[in-house]
Design a protein around this motif. Structure first.
Motif, mmCIF file in Angstrom:
data_model
loop_
_atom_site.group_PDB
_atom_site.id
_atom_site.type_symbol
_atom_site.label_atom_id
_atom_site.label_comp_id
_atom_site.label_asym_id
_atom_site.label_seq_id
_atom_site.Cartn_x
_atom_site.Cartn_y
_atom_site.Cartn_z
ATOM 1 N N ASN A 43 -8.815 6.752 5.705
ATOM 2 C CA ASN A 43 -7.790 5.761 6.017
ATOM 3 C C ASN A 43 -7.794 4.623 5.002
ATOM 4 O OD1 ASN A 43 -9.811 3.832 6.811
ATOM 5 N ND2 ASN A 43 -9.970 4.899 8.771
ATOM 6 N N THR A 44 -6.728 3.831 5.017
ATOM 7 C CA THR A 44 -6.577 2.781 4.000
ATOM 8 C C THR A 44 -7.588 1.650 4.189
ATOM 9 O OG1 THR A 44 -4.819 1.817 5.364
ATOM 10 C CG2 THR A 44 -4.134 3.235 3.550
ATOM 11 N N ARG B 78 -9.686 0.174 1.167
ATOM 12 C CA ARG B 78 -9.750 -1.241 0.786
ATOM 13 C C ARG B 78 -11.187 -1.682 0.509
ATOM 14 N NH1 ARG B 78 -6.299 -2.932 5.926
ATOM 15 N NH2 ARG B 78 -4.187 -2.389 5.222
ATOM 16 N N TRP C 254 1.684 8.687 -0.894
ATOM 17 C CA TRP C 254 0.330 8.210 -0.634
ATOM 18 C C TRP C 254 -0.112 7.220 -1.716
ATOM 19 C CZ3 TRP C 254 -2.348 7.402 3.329
ATOM 20 C CH2 TRP C 254 -3.729 7.167 3.259
ATOM 21 N N ASN D 52 1.092 3.909 -0.647
ATOM 22 C CA ASN D 52 0.239 3.358 0.413
ATOM 23 C C ASN D 52 -1.021 2.728 -0.169
ATOM 24 O OD1 ASN D 52 1.980 4.155 2.452
ATOM 25 N ND2 ASN D 52 0.894 6.085 2.856
ATOM 26 N N LEU D 53 -1.593 3.383 -1.180
ATOM 27 C CA LEU D 53 -2.803 2.862 -1.806
ATOM 28 C C LEU D 53 -2.517 1.580 -2.584
ATOM 29 C CD1 LEU D 53 -4.508 6.160 -3.044
ATOM 30 C CD2 LEU D 53 -4.843 4.935 -0.886
ATOM 31 N N ALA E 174 -2.411 -1.112 -0.123
ATOM 32 C CA ALA E 174 -3.773 -1.413 0.330
ATOM 33 C C ALA E 174 -4.506 -2.286 -0.683
ATOM 34 C CB ALA E 174 -4.541 -0.116 0.563
#
Length: 298
Positions: free
Chosen positions: A228-229, A233, A273, A276-277, A280
């Protein structure tokens, strides 16, 4: 999947065969389609050498299952100490310190224990596949760098590539908590220890630049979207404090000893994805302000 050494009894180990073993050792896991391109010479001849090495028990292999349940291409790896010793004796390994040798022997021992060659009948196949697919993603990126630098020979070279436990360290960072009322994140006086385990560290050398400006150093992360993000992180937070806050990459006793890290490059499997990163990486858990240290690609 079955070795038949008696059918190849007349074939001898050649310098080309040793080059093939060296490439497999350098990459840990290599699909045959990449391997025959990384070793110079005709691909048909390279396949012949792979066949010889497998049946003489100097390299091992397994096939990843396809979506149709049939075997895919062969993935090659080393689980033979004899093969490692051959590389050392013939001077085909640049780093042969006692510590480095022990690390390589440990990798071979673990490969032998895992029994990847029986992956097609392994009840724990799914768990091992996740690990193997991650390692193959690292190998693919490594190969793209190596082949790309060959294309620009005389202008650009992959000066070094490292991966695995030799890079594993820990970094102490301030603890953090979120204020319930404002929602802001703040650092605490007490510290916590985070793992700093990049998937790889590599150096590109640009030969056309002045001597002091030729080298760019990178950390590499292969992200298949399996975590998960929040966890991602914290991984970036460890990178940020290791490089920006503490300059740990400059430590002469560490595995790097370089003046600057150009970027932490994260490769993901899809554009969505990767986005999303990127989001993050902007989070205040990572750094107070979004850092240009982090690069993303697919």
């Amino acid at each position: 999947f079955i070795r038949q050494p008696e059918r190849l009894a007349d074939r001898q180990l050649t310098a080309k065969g040793l080059d093939v073993i060296a490439a497999i050792e350098r990459y840990k896991f290599l699909p045959s389609s990449l391997l025959v391109r990384l070793v110079e010479g005709g691909q048909r001849n390279n396949y012949r050498h792979l066949q010889t090495l497998f049946h003489k028990s100097l390299v091992n292999r397994f096939a990843l299952p396809t979506t149709y349940g049939t075997p895919g291409e062969f993935i090659y790896y080393l689980d033979s100490k004899q093969a490692l010793q051959l590389l050392i004796d013939r001077g085909l390994m640049t780093e042969t310190s006692e510590e480095e040798r022990k690390r390589k022997e440990e990798t071979i021992r673990l490969n032998r224990e895992k029994g990847y060659s029986r992956l097609h009948v392994d009840p724990d196949m799914h768990g091992k596949l996740l690990y193997i697919q991650h390692e193959l993603m690292v190998s693919r990126f490594h190969a793209m760098l190596e082949l790309g630098c060959r294309k620009f020979a005389g202008k650009l070279e992959l000066e070094q590539w490292r991966q695995g436990p030799e890079l594993w360290q820990r970094v102490d960072v301030p603890g953090i908590k979120q204020d319930r009322q404002s929602g802001n994140w703040e650092e605490l006086e007490e510290t916590e220890s985070l793992p700093h385990r990049p998937d790889a560290f590599f150096t590109l050398r640009f030969l056309g630049k002045p001597e002091g400006q030729q080298r760019s150093h990178f950390f590499y992360e292969a992200d298949r979207g399996t975590e998960n993000t929040t966890r991602f992180r914290m991984k970036l937070r460890a990178h940020y404090h290791f490089v920006v806050k503490q300059n740990r990459h400059r430590n002469a006793e560490g595995p790097y000893n370089v003046h600057a890290i150009r970027a932490v490059l994260t490769e993901s499997t899809s554009a969505n994805w990767a986005q999303n990163l990127r989001e993050a990486a902007k989070h205040p858990i990572v750094s107070a302000r979004p850092s240009p240290l982090f690069w993303f690609t697919t």
